[in-house]
Write a protein that holds these residues in place. Sequence first.
Motif, mmCIF file in Angstrom:
data_model
loop_
_atom_site.group_PDB
_atom_site.id
_atom_site.type_symbol
_atom_site.label_atom_id
_atom_site.label_comp_id
_atom_site.label_asym_id
_atom_site.label_seq_id
_atom_site.Cartn_x
_atom_site.Cartn_y
_atom_site.Cartn_z
ATOM 1 N N CYS A 24 -58.692 7.822 -31.237
ATOM 2 C CA CYS A 24 -58.906 6.623 -30.437
ATOM 3 C C CYS A 24 -60.086 6.881 -29.499
ATOM 4 N N GLY A 25 -60.993 5.907 -29.379
ATOM 5 C CA GLY A 25 -62.118 6.011 -28.461
ATOM 6 C C GLY A 25 -61.914 5.103 -27.264
ATOM 7 N N LEU A 26 -62.227 5.608 -26.070
ATOM 8 C CA LEU A 26 -62.090 4.832 -24.838
ATOM 9 C C LEU A 26 -63.384 4.880 -24.024
ATOM 10 N N ASP A 27 -63.949 3.710 -23.767
ATOM 11 C CA ASP A 27 -65.109 3.568 -22.894
ATOM 12 C C ASP A 27 -64.599 2.924 -21.610
ATOM 13 N N LEU A 37 -59.090 1.693 -31.609
ATOM 14 C CA LEU A 37 -57.834 2.284 -32.055
ATOM 15 C C LEU A 37 -58.040 3.137 -33.309
ATOM 16 N N PRO A 38 -57.068 3.971 -33.649
ATOM 17 C CA PRO A 38 -57.214 4.842 -34.816
ATOM 18 C C PRO A 38 -57.519 4.108 -36.125
ATOM 19 N N ASN A 39 -57.124 2.858 -36.241
ATOM 20 C CA ASN A 39 -57.409 2.110 -37.464
ATOM 21 C C ASN A 39 -58.813 1.490 -37.461
ATOM 22 N N GLY A 40 -59.595 1.729 -36.402
ATOM 23 C CA GLY A 40 -60.963 1.227 -36.311
ATOM 24 C C GLY A 40 -61.096 -0.117 -35.623
ATOM 25 N N THR A 41 -59.985 -0.724 -35.223
ATOM 26 C CA THR A 41 -60.017 -2.001 -34.510
ATOM 27 C C THR A 41 -60.515 -1.778 -33.089
ATOM 28 N N ILE A 74 -57.707 11.480 -28.209
ATOM 29 C CA ILE A 74 -58.451 10.443 -27.484
ATOM 30 C C ILE A 74 -59.824 11.016 -27.146
ATOM 31 N N VAL A 75 -60.869 10.231 -27.400
ATOM 32 C CA VAL A 75 -62.227 10.632 -27.038
ATOM 33 C C VAL A 75 -62.698 9.656 -25.964
#
Length: 189
Positions: A24-27, A37-41, A74-75
């Motif tokens: 999961c990426g968080l800005d 989210l992990p599914n790319g959404t 989480i990144v």
Amino acid sequence: MTALFAPQIPTATTAAGPRPLRVCGLDLAIGATGICLPNGTASTIKPALKEDARLVEIRNKIGALIGDHPTDLIVLEDVPATMKGAAGKVIPMLHGAVRAVLLDLGLPYIVIPPSTLKAYATGKGNADKTAMAIAALKRAEREFADDNQCDAWWLRAAGLDWYGQPEFDLPKVQRERLAKANWPEAVTR
């Protein structure tokens, strides 16, 4: 595709064997936080509350979203070193609130400097938001509603790439920029 890097465990493992890593990426931003989210959404969290109550609102929404989507890593994009003024005070508080919920959930996370993320995505550590969006369109044919979602998507892509599961090709020099981050040696769930 061959992995550029050789981490100790390139995929998460289950009793049935290896499975794709869920990243999961968080800005994080107080006005509009991007999450991929992990599914790319990708989506944007825009708090309705004011002042410090936004910290709790964003933290709770991230916790709920991650709770609904199993995640291995989480990144996060780090706070820019040059940030000043009110944002320079509140963004570190938001990072603390979100990191606390990640720790409560037992989720490993990594923090990537903005210049490292930009260099990974575009080849230039000082790239602007437009260059990041163009790179996403060029590399993966992805478009986003805003730059927060775009950055969150690139953060997710960086995590997948580092652990040997890239979703698209990038020049080697761009991928090598990820070595500047302090990645966990192994991620398992």
